[in-house]
Design a protein around this motif. Structure first.
Motif, PDB file in Angstrom:
ATOM      1  N   VAL A 170      43.440  43.459  41.324  1.00  0.00           N
ATOM      2  CA  VAL A 170      44.688  43.160  40.453  1.00  0.00           C
ATOM      3  C   VAL A 170      44.145  42.126  39.216  1.00  0.00           C
ATOM      4  O   VAL A 170      43.615  41.355  39.284  1.00  0.00           O
ATOM      5  CB  VAL A 170      45.565  42.293  41.233  1.00  0.00           C
ATOM      6  CG1 VAL A 170      46.832  41.644  40.348  1.00  0.00           C
ATOM      7  CG2 VAL A 170      46.150  43.097  42.354  1.00  0.00           C
ATOM      8  N   THR A 171      44.554  42.931  38.136  1.00  0.00           N
ATOM      9  CA  THR A 171      44.066  42.088  36.820  1.00  0.00           C
ATOM     10  C   THR A 171      45.203  41.075  36.314  1.00  0.00           C
ATOM     11  O   THR A 171      44.901  40.300  35.386  1.00  0.00           O
ATOM     12  CB  THR A 171      43.606  43.176  35.787  1.00  0.00           C
ATOM     13  OG1 THR A 171      44.948  44.248  35.592  1.00  0.00           O
ATOM     14  CG2 THR A 171      42.546  43.937  36.289  1.00  0.00           C
ATOM     15  N   GLN A 172      46.273  41.483  36.730  1.00  0.00           N
ATOM     16  CA  GLN A 172      47.568  40.544  36.225  1.00  0.00           C
ATOM     17  C   GLN A 172      48.622  40.498  37.262  1.00  0.00           C
ATOM     18  O   GLN A 172      49.116  41.365  37.833  1.00  0.00           O
ATOM     19  CB  GLN A 172      48.070  41.322  34.958  1.00  0.00           C
ATOM     20  CG  GLN A 172      49.324  40.371  34.338  1.00  0.00           C
ATOM     21  CD  GLN A 172      49.943  40.962  33.047  1.00  0.00           C
ATOM     22  OE1 GLN A 172      49.166  41.563  32.203  1.00  0.00           O
ATOM     23  NE2 GLN A 172      51.276  41.050  32.833  1.00  0.00           N
ATOM     24  N   GLN A 173      48.685  39.107  37.675  1.00  0.00           N
ATOM     25  CA  GLN A 173      49.640  39.176  38.793  1.00  0.00           C
ATOM     26  C   GLN A 173      51.089  39.102  38.121  1.00  0.00           C
ATOM     27  O   GLN A 173      51.491  38.865  37.056  1.00  0.00           O
ATOM     28  CB  GLN A 173      49.903  37.582  39.427  1.00  0.00           C
ATOM     29  CG  GLN A 173      48.440  37.398  39.988  1.00  0.00           C
ATOM     30  CD  GLN A 173      48.550  38.084  41.615  1.00  0.00           C
ATOM     31  OE1 GLN A 173      49.772  38.506  42.073  1.00  0.00           O
ATOM     32  NE2 GLN A 173      47.268  38.331  42.140  1.00  0.00           N
ATOM     33  N   ALA A 174      52.259  39.191  38.691  1.00  0.00           N
ATOM     34  CA  ALA A 174      53.455  39.462  38.314  1.00  0.00           C
ATOM     35  C   ALA A 174      54.027  37.939  38.094  1.00  0.00           C
ATOM     36  O   ALA A 174      53.698  37.159  38.554  1.00  0.00           O
ATOM     37  CB  ALA A 174      54.542  40.036  39.326  1.00  0.00           C
ATOM     38  N   VAL A 175      54.684  37.727  36.876  1.00  0.00           N
ATOM     39  CA  VAL A 175      55.238  36.715  36.349  1.00  0.00           C
ATOM     40  C   VAL A 175      56.980  36.786  36.485  1.00  0.00           C
ATOM     41  O   VAL A 175      57.454  37.870  36.156  1.00  0.00           O
ATOM     42  CB  VAL A 175      54.979  36.288  34.783  1.00  0.00           C
ATOM     43  CG1 VAL A 175      55.581  35.114  34.512  1.00  0.00           C
ATOM     44  CG2 VAL A 175      53.441  36.208  34.875  1.00  0.00           C
TER      45      VAL A 175
END
Length: 499
Positions: A170-175
């Motif tokens: 995962v390069t970007q977690q959900a915001v």
């Protein structure tokens, strides 16, 4: 209709366009208010290949990942992923319904996978996106893990762990999103505006296609191929007071009737009409008002004028001037009086022969030989005889009377009289051999300004008199007396509407 003509129609019917525009804006705002907000959370994955440090191995691994990443993106909304997420988060939706909320894309020439989740609750959208990413990694690595051989060749192979050739991270977690992506108020408003304008244009086009009335004097002249001798503007006061030709009046209506008089004179340069009948296709088009004010304008120009009320079904000339109606045309036609006995004066400048008592047989009376004799007597005494006659289409009275006149003026009401009515009226007159002098366009839209701005005062420019067929006394005639203020000296006028 060309573009310019259609734009003119839109400008004329702007209230319809405005209503449709407001309706479209209202629909757009209502759609925004009634639509449940939807939030969008995003997460991103990186696909790598487990290889050695050799450069050739890295290149091959990169090519391997790019070749398979599109297939990985298609696995994201599948049941092995969604079913686990529903169970893990305790969602009250079916796996298939959750799949409809998930989209995944892999940009070309990259090893990235973008996962997007839409939900009505912003925090839940973020949780679902992270859960989908975690479960997706597990499913892909499990699918890519090679199965062990049935019988290992050596003991070392039997104990060697089997690993997946790919690794996902995962390069970007959900915001948690703060603003909904739907509804878009600006987009809904623009759609409402566009829809309202299109609806307005469509309604205007439909009304114009279904509306067969005449809107402009140019259209009337083009349709009838007859000269439009006058355009009379609409005035609210004309409903209560027909007479616009006061001696000193410079109103738009008074000037319009003076222009009608001038155009009528110039249209008859070679062949003057002594007896002019005024009629209309149907009632309520302003023929009586036209008759009265045309007669007054001719009288103001110095011509000896007689106005005859030959509308024996709905006579109103006497009421407009406050004259006696019981003795008049019908009295003469049945032989109970002579013309000179029943002629009345309006303001000392206009002779009026009222209708007399309403008869039971107006059509027969108006087409009899005695009616022709009465008109000849009046024509011998006066320069011009204006005859207010009944409408053409409802009754046959005018069809018998029209051939007795030298010419007929056909009054058409703006935005009221239909094309078929005008055509039938003109054809009816033509079949009787009647000469149609021209048309009068009544109750048209008023001019934008109240005055003319040329510095003209109340005085009127002299107009040449109609040529008479008899010799006049060689003496100067005193101008007719006018009431104070230049008004016609008559009794109070009636309050009936225009005919």
């Amino acid at each position: 209709m060309d573009l310019r003509g259609y734009l003119k129609v839109l400008a004329r019917r702007w209230p319809t366009v405005l209503v449709c525009l407001l309706l479209g804006i209202g629909v757009g705002e209502t759609a925004t208010a009634l639509t449940t907000p939807v939030y969008e959370a995003r997460t991103q994955l990186f696909v790598a290949t487990r290889t050695g440090v050799d450069t050739s191995d890295l290149t091959q691994g990169q090519a391997f990942s790019q070749a398979r990443v599109q297939s990985y993106a298609a696995i994201v909304p599948t049941r092995p992923v969604t079913q686990h997420v529903v169970r893990e988060l305790g969602l009250d939706v079916a796996p298939e319904e959750l799949a409809s909320q998930i989209t995944a894309e892999a940009p070309l020439n990259t090893v990235l996978i973008n996962i997007t989740v839409r939900d009505t609750v912003p925090a839940r959208a973020a949780r679902i996106a992270d859960a989908v990413a975690g479960r997706f990694i597990t499913v892909v690595e499990r699918l890519e893990t090679p199965k062990p051989a049935a019988a290992p060749a050596t003991a070392a192979e039997a104990t060697r762990p089997v690993a997946s050739p790919v690794s996902l991270g995962v390069t970007q977690q959900a915001v948690v999103p703060t603003a909904p992506v739907s509804p878009n108020r600006l987009l809904d408003l623009l759609a409402g505006v566009l829809g309202g304008l299109l609806l307005g244009a469509g309604v205007v086009a439909l009304r114009e296609a279904l509306d067969t009335t005449i809107k402009t004097s140019d259209a009337l002249g083009e349709f009838t191929s007859l000269p439009v001798l006058g355009t009379i503007p609409y005035d609210r006061s004309s409903v209560r007071q027909r007479i616009a030709m006061d001696a000193a009046s410079t109103s738009q209506r008074a000037e319009a009737f003076r222009k009608l008089r001038a155009n009528l004179q110039f249209a008859q340069v070679d062949d003057r009409s002594r007896i002019i009948a005024v009629t209309s296709p149907v009632p309520g088009e302003g023929k009586t008002t036209t008759s009265i004010n045309l007669a007054l304008s001719l009288a103001d120009a110095g011509m000896r004028t007689c106005l005859v009320d030959a509308d024996l079904r709905r006579p109103s000339v006497a009421g407009s001037f406050g004259l006696v109606q019981d003795a008049g045309l019908t009295t003469v036609l049945i032989g109970q009086a002579r013309v000179e006995d029943v002629i009345q004066e309006a303001g000392g400048r206009l002779a009026v022969l009222t209708s007399g008592a309403v008869p039971p047989n107006p059509t027969e009376l108006l087409s009899c030989g005695r009616m022709a004799e009465v008109l000849r007597e009046l024509a011998a005494e006066y320069d011009v005889v204006i005859v207010d006659s009944a409408p053409l289409l409802p009754v046959a009275d005018t069809l018998g009377l029209a051939p007795l006149a030298d010419g007929v003026l056909l009054v058409v009401r703006a935005s009221k009289t239909g094309r078929e009515q005008i055509r039938n009226a003109a054809e009816s007159l033509s079949r009787t051999g009647t000469r149609i002098l021209g048309t009068v366009f009544s109750m048209a839209s008023a001019y934008k300004s109240e005055g003319y701005g040329y510095g003209y005062g109340p005085a009127e420019v002299p107009v040449p008199r109609l040529a008479a067929t008899h010799e006049e006394p060689a003496k100067a005639a005193a101008p007719p007396a006018a009431a104070p203020g230049g008004a016609v000296d008559v009794l109070p006028r009636s309050s009936v509407g225009e005919k």
